[in-house]
Design a protein around this motif. Structure first.
Motif: not given
Length: 153
Positions: A99-122
């Motif tokens: 979350y913090l790294d994607s915000r700092e790098r300007g990665i859009h939240a709609l791109i970061a959200a699925p990665v975060l969901v994947l992180t919750i699961l696996l």
């Protein structure tokens, strides 16, 4: 304490932080809360409540790890609940980094959200996905309004 109860409590203790990162990533409150590494303390306390009373057994299994010993530990209710709390705490810590790294790098939240969901699961696969995204997406700087991003020179 009852391993079933602690197992049941573990994810709900972390879920609000995941919800903030995924559903309200641009909210100033989210940034302030997720900015603290202390968000992992609740699942870590569950882990401690499970592991400390069984410290000698757990330590013996992890100090000289062998598959049969680790498998035997994880096959117990305490071992499985402790493993779950371990996963939840570390996945949350990794999710916080993403979350913090994607915000700092300007990665859009709609791109970061699925990665975060994947992180919750696996967890490790979510981390790998984020590291791959970091490698292929240009680093940007968020403008003051937080709505647009400009490539870094």
């Amino acid at each position: 304490m009852d391993p079933q109860l602690l197992f049941t409590l573990t994810f709900p203790l972390a879920a609000p932080f995941w919800a903030l990162m995924i559903l309200a990533p641009g909210w100033s409150v989210t940034r302030r809360i997720i900015g603290s590494p202390l968000i992992v303390v609740p699942p870590v306390l569950v882990y401690a409540a499970l592991v400390l009373p069984q410290f000698t057994t757990v330590f013996a299994a992890v100090a000289s790890p062998e598959l049969p010993g680790v498998a035997a530990l994880l096959a117990t209710p305490v071992g499985a609940a402790a493993g779950w709390a371990h996963f939840i705490a570390f996945d949350l810590f990794v999710g916080r980094f993403i979350y913090l790294d994607s915000r700092e790098r300007g990665i859009h939240a709609l791109i970061a959200a699925p990665v975060l969901v994947l992180t919750i699961l696996l967890g490790p696969l979510g981390l790998l996905a984020h590291l791959l995204l970091r490698a292929v997406l240009p680093r940007t700087r968020l403008h003051r309004d937080g709505l647009t991003a400009a490539p870094l020179p």
